[in-house]
Design an enzyme around this catalytic site. Structure first.
Site, PDB file in Angstrom:
ATOM      1  CG  HIS A   1      21.423  30.897  31.459  1.00  0.00           C
ATOM      2  ND1 HIS A   1      22.341  29.970  30.714  1.00  0.00           N
ATOM      3  CD2 HIS A   1      22.259  31.113  32.678  1.00  0.00           C
ATOM      4  CE1 HIS A   1      23.367  29.708  31.526  1.00  0.00           C
ATOM      5  NE2 HIS A   1      23.430  30.274  32.712  1.00  0.00           N
TER       6      HIS A   1
ATOM      7  CB  SER B   1      23.713  26.681  38.281  1.00  0.00           C
ATOM      8  OG  SER B   1      25.041  27.103  37.668  1.00  0.00           O
ATOM      9  CG  LEU B   2      28.575  25.126  38.006  1.00  0.00           C
ATOM     10  CD1 LEU B   2      29.942  25.918  37.812  1.00  0.00           C
ATOM     11  CD2 LEU B   2      28.341  23.823  37.369  1.00  0.00           C
TER      12      LEU B   2
ATOM     13  CD  GLN C   1      19.616  33.762  35.637  1.00  0.00           C
ATOM     14  OE1 GLN C   1      20.388  32.709  35.450  1.00  0.00           O
ATOM     15  NE2 GLN C   1      19.746  34.317  36.844  1.00  0.00           N
TER      16      GLN C   1
ATOM     17  CG  LEU D   1      26.418  31.558  29.234  1.00  0.00           C
ATOM     18  CD1 LEU D   1      25.465  32.386  29.554  1.00  0.00           C
ATOM     19  CD2 LEU D   1      26.912  30.413  30.429  1.00  0.00           C
TER      20      LEU D   1
ATOM     21  CG  PHE E   1      30.371  35.483  38.753  1.00  0.00           C
ATOM     22  CD1 PHE E   1      31.363  35.205  38.300  1.00  0.00           C
ATOM     23  CD2 PHE E   1      29.047  34.937  38.212  1.00  0.00           C
ATOM     24  CE1 PHE E   1      31.669  34.159  37.157  1.00  0.00           C
ATOM     25  CE2 PHE E   1      29.270  34.096  37.081  1.00  0.00           C
ATOM     26  CZ  PHE E   1      30.166  33.755  36.429  1.00  0.00           C
TER      27      PHE E   1
ATOM     28  NE  ARG F   1      21.429  29.279  37.837  1.00  0.00           N
ATOM     29  CZ  ARG F   1      22.319  29.895  37.433  1.00  0.00           C
ATOM     30  NH1 ARG F   1      23.631  30.564  38.168  1.00  0.00           N
ATOM     31  NH2 ARG F   1      22.732  29.828  36.285  1.00  0.00           N
TER      32      ARG F   1
ATOM     33  CB  THR G   1      31.372  33.249  31.555  1.00  0.00           C
ATOM     34  OG1 THR G   1      30.943  33.277  32.783  1.00  0.00           O
ATOM     35  CG2 THR G   1      32.613  33.674  30.895  1.00  0.00           C
ATOM     36  CD  GLU G   2      26.695  37.144  36.408  1.00  0.00           C
ATOM     37  OE1 GLU G   2      25.813  36.435  35.821  1.00  0.00           O
ATOM     38  OE2 GLU G   2      26.668  37.198  37.628  1.00  0.00           O
TER      39      GLU G   2
ATOM     40  N   GLY H   1      24.472  14.702  34.787  1.00  0.00           N
ATOM     41  CA  GLY H   1      25.273  15.921  34.912  1.00  0.00           C
ATOM     42  C   GLY H   1      25.885  16.109  36.214  1.00  0.00           C
ATOM     43  N   GLY H   2      26.328  17.110  36.880  1.00  0.00           N
ATOM     44  CA  GLY H   2      26.647  17.393  37.927  1.00  0.00           C
ATOM     45  C   GLY H   2      25.951  16.710  39.228  1.00  0.00           C
ATOM     46  CB  ALA H   3      22.375  17.252  40.178  1.00  0.00           C
TER      47      ALA H   3
ATOM     48  CG  HIS I   1      23.478  34.551  31.013  1.00  0.00           C
ATOM     49  ND1 HIS I   1      24.348  35.614  30.777  1.00  0.00           N
ATOM     50  CD2 HIS I   1      24.200  33.896  32.177  1.00  0.00           C
ATOM     51  CE1 HIS I   1      25.328  35.608  31.369  1.00  0.00           C
ATOM     52  NE2 HIS I   1      25.388  34.453  32.455  1.00  0.00           N
TER      53      HIS I   1
ATOM     54  NE  ARG J   1      24.016  34.897  35.404  1.00  0.00           N
ATOM     55  CZ  ARG J   1      24.507  33.732  35.432  1.00  0.00           C
ATOM     56  NH1 ARG J   1      23.351  32.635  35.376  1.00  0.00           N
ATOM     57  NH2 ARG J   1      25.579  33.169  35.672  1.00  0.00           N
TER      58      ARG J   1
ATOM     59  N   GLY K   1      19.679  11.007  34.587  1.00  0.00           N
ATOM     60  CA  GLY K   1      20.649  12.210  34.681  1.00  0.00           C
ATOM     61  C   GLY K   1      22.079  11.728  34.915  1.00  0.00           C
TER      62      GLY K   1
END
Lengths: 239, 595
Positions: free
Chosen positions: B365, B412-413, B238, B250, B118, B407, B252-253, B16-18, B240, B284, B14
């Protein structure tokens, strides 16, 4: 409404040369995205149809294709924007200038090689701040390169560029956009190296200001302007 | 079939960010490869919009303790408090690290990172909203993904792009690598590794209405499950509150963070009734339920299944004035802070959000549950916390559990960066002292036979038929509200679909190269497993907590269920045990959740 699809097909394991596949879809809504319709062709009619896609809302950059002759993300084109009559035709082909792997899938390696060639990463101009906090930047300096931070590397611009079609050696608009993002970032210290790379034969001077790239960008980046700014910076010898 | 074998100290699945954060850290001390079924910049981290939470206190007084408490309360007290502490403490440094890597955050006039409000981010003393979400317009995730990929290029991290992981290789209970398909050629590759990290993201595609990419099919947790390991808290997914109606993408919030409000068919700002203090910026789960209840009561717009999110300057300013705030906004400001949202509204609905309200509905979400890990991203083989040597997980796929039952927006980020970094460090340390576990004989034999069997499927049912039925039944019965009969119906349906998947599937593309017909079908198999585990986990939690709302058990039950759900694979069945205790080490005792 009814829509006819004409899709450029090529399976390297079976076909000697590409051909047009034709499909008809009923019950198409004006608000359907072309990506959804390509999925319907694949899922309902012909599982061998091959395309890339992921986020389906214009952010990941996977599904750049030529729709009725224009580079688009399939997930950002609604049927109603194509002004079709009932029974009208949507033609979908792979983007041009990159080798076709299968159907609508092209080989992205040459595209990413050009991207990687322009030092598309931050090279700090100053040492780490002593207070352990962020480097500061004024909102005005941040705004200077905002437009080119939006790039999603979908290749719509590069593969719409006649100079790139003429020579795959040209780094292409997307690579220049990503260089621009750092060249005009006041925190960055490698401006000159990037300008040197882009003033080589494969760099910005291959751009003939044809302007195809700007309308092709699904993120509405002013690509031609960014290339022009890099040309000016080379002439000035700095940002 | 020819199998190619590679050897790396660390393999991250993977990008992505992680995954990329883990790879950046692991590659400093170990030979590391990242394999991903997408080009890294296509990963779903790039779609995160509103911000990354960290108590930088650039604009308002803020403390990591407040961030930790908000995370615990947001998680309806199922959050492990040691994990919330790690997240909130290390978030500050993590965001600074991203900026130092070059991430172009929006700026305050003094040049520091800009922050905004947020959902659920509060000043713990006044209970009022606090500006904690560090952001780059409404494309914060895009900037994180780009920045991490740029840094991976700079540090020459090795990528195997468009390689699809299909199996974990173990030998004598120890992890020794993974098997992947090179999507382009169809060839099988074995990656022999000391440490493997799953960072494959979520599985929102098991629901009909979702913000998630087509690629989010839960391959990581399915592989871990098939390797005989448990999954945790799978009932907590979750929804959203603000997905664009009808497509589900999405919104955004941050729209509400900038002052947008939710309005029903009667023109009421209905969140005033459900969350009197912070209203539209409640957690949420609370907002998603409120929207459902409004729709159920016939107050959806025009009686339909959506409400309006109104961020027109005149609306925002009216409520700002009502709240006694000095701040006012205009259309240019909204456009500068929410350019992508404006573009989505224009592209998909033909509306300008500064002139018309946005139709929204809750959308699947984010998975709070997933692969159980400890604070070092090491995967656990049971609720009692025994580590599986060499196996790691980080990001949405992992369940630390930092998000508990719901969450908090922007976490998440934060999670990706904080726990991706931890996984990278832990794997580099592990690789230094561990030896390679030898590969078993014919390590890809079993999975190749499975894939070849799938490729030759010649029944009558196309994969999309099963996928759509699964998505519909999960949406109808395992979404915002659940109750026993609906859950049973979902379970029966999913099991029937699994049987049809085994016995009656048809694959039309029998080729090797770029066979997405085959791989989509394989992904469907993963999703069916996860849909079943999610439903069984939901049936066995007879209370309402966070994102899991049981109409037949409407109250939270701390006596019986202040504990994580562990689903164990056992003889082809799912065994549920509530045997992983919740960490309460910060001392936040479960209290009634009022916003």
């Amino acid at each position: 409404m009814k829509v006819k699809f004409r899709i450029r097909r090529f399976n390297p394991e079976v076909d000697k040369k590409p051909y047009w596949g034709e499909y008809t879809l009923d019950n198409v809504e004006p608000t359907d995205r072309v990506l959804e319709l390509l999925h319907r062709v694949k899922w309902e009619q012909d599982g061998t149809l091959t395309l890339r896609r992921s986020c389906a809302h214009g952010v990941c950059g996977s599904d750049a294709v030529r729709i009725n002759g224009v580079n688009k993300l399939a997930c950002k084109v609604l049927v109603k924007s194509l002004n079709l009559k009932d029974g009208g035709q949507i033609q979908v082909e792979p983007i041009l200038g990159l080798p076709v792997v299968k159907d609508l899938v092209v080989d992205f390696e040459p595209f990413f090689d050009h991207y990687r060639s322009v030092m598309p990463y931050f090279v700090p101009a100053t040492p780490l701040p002593g207070d352990g906090r962020e480097r500061r930047q004024s909102p005005e300096d941040r705004a200077r390169f905002d437009d080119t931070t939006k790039c999603i590397l979908c290749a719509c611009c590069t593969t719409s560029c006649p100079s790139f079609w003429a020579s795959g050696q040209y780094v292409g608009p997307a690579a220049i956009v990503n260089a621009h993002r750092f060249i005009f970032d006041t925190r960055d210290g490698a401006t000159q190296e990037r300008l040197n790379i882009l003033s080589e034969e494969s760099g910005v001077w291959r751009c003939r200001t044809i302007f195809n790239c700007t309308p092709a960008c699904p993120r509405e980046i002013e690509v031609t302007r960014a290339i022009g700014e890099v040309k000016l910076a080379i002439q000035r010898g700095g940002r | 079939m020819d199998v190619q074998t590679h050897q790396f100290d660390v393999v991250v699945v993977g990008a992505g960010g992680a995954g990329m954060m883990a790879a950046l850290y692991a590659s400093r001390g170990a030979k590391t490869a990242v394999i991903s079924k997408l080009y890294p910049t296509r990963s779903h981290t790039g779609t995160a919009q509103g911000g990354i939470g960290a108590a930088l206190a650039n604009l308002d007084e803020d403390h990591w303790e407040w961030h930790a408490f908000d995370t615990v309360k947001g998680g309806d007290y199922l959050t492990d408090q040691n994990a919330a502490e790690t997240l909130a403490r290390e978030a500050i440094d993590a965001v600074i690290e991203l900026e130092l890597m070059g991430l172009p955050f929006d700026r305050n006039p003094d040049g520091t990172i800009s922050q905004r409000r947020f959902g659920g981010h509060t000043n713990n003393q006044t209970k009022k909203p606090v500006r904690r979400a560090c952001h780059a317009a409404d494309r914060t995730g895009h900037m994180i993904l780009q920045t991490l990929y740029q840094n991976c290029i700079k540090e020459k991290v090795t990528f195997f792009d468009e390689y699809h992981a299909i199996d974990i290789i173990t030998n004598d209970g120890k992890v020794c690598g993974i098997v992947a398909v090179c999507i382009d050629t169809g060839e099988i590759h074995v990656f022999h590794a000391k440490a493997v990290c799953f960072a494959t993201g979520g599985w929102g595609r098991i629901w009909e209405t979702t913000s998630n990419a087509h690629s989010l099919t839960g391959d990581g947790p399915a592989l871990v499950w098939r390797a005989g390991l448990p999954l945790q808290d799978m009932e907590f997914f979750q929804f959203h509150p603000t997905g664009l109606y009808p497509v589900g993408l999405l919104i955004t919030e941050a729209v509400r963070g900038e002052g947008g409000v939710l309005i029903n068919d009667k023109g009421e700002r209905f969140m005033e009734r459900y969350a009197p203090t912070i209203k539209d910026l409640a957690s949420r789960d609370v907002v998603a339920r409120s929207i459902y209840l409004e729709v159920q009561a016939g107050r959806g717009i025009g009686g339909k299944r959506y409400v309006h999110l109104d961020v027109r300057p005149e609306t925002v300013n009216r409520y700002l004035a009502e709240a006694g705030e000095d701040r006012r906004v205009d259309a240019d400001y909204i456009l500068s802070k929410l350019p992508d949202i404006t573009d989505f509204c224009h592209t998909y609905l033909g509306i300008d959000p500064t002139k018309s309200p946005i139709p929204i509905q809750p959308t699947a979400h984010y998975g709070m549950g997933g692969i159980p890990t400890n604070l070092h991203a090491e995967v656990l083989n049971s609720g009692t916390g025994t580590v599986v040597p060499g196996l790691y997980a980080a990001g949405e796929v992992a369940c630390v559990s930092v998000h508990g039952a719901n969450r908090l927006g922007t976490n998440s980020l934060t999670d990706l960066i904080v726990f991706g970094r931890k996984a990278g460090k832990a794997m580099a340390d592990y690789a230094r002292q561990a030896d390679f576990v030898p590969l078993p004989a014919n390590p890809a034999g079993k999975i190749v036979a499975e894939i070849e069997g799938l490729r030759k499927s010649s029944g009558k049912t196309k994969p999309y038929v099963l996928r759509q039925e699964m998505q519909k039944v999960m949406m109808d019965h395992v979404s915002v509200f659940r109750e026993a009969p609906g859950l049973q119906k979902a379970l029966d349906t999913v099991r029937e679909l699994k049987s049809r998947y085994q016995n009656d599937l048809v694959i039309e593309d029998r080729g090797m190269r770029f066979n997405t017909d085959l791989l989509e079908a394989w992904e469907l198999g993963c999703m069916l497993d996860l849909a079943e585990i999610t439903t069984v986990s939901a049936m066995e939690r007879k209370e309402s907590r966070g994102g899991h709302s049981r109409e037949d058990y409407p109250k939270r039950d701390d006596v019986n269920y202040l504990v994580h759900t562990m689903a164990y694979p056992e003889k082809g069945q799912i065994r549920i045990a509530h045997d992983r205790p919740v960490d309460l080490s910060l001392g936040y005792q479960p209290a009634e959740r009022v916003y």
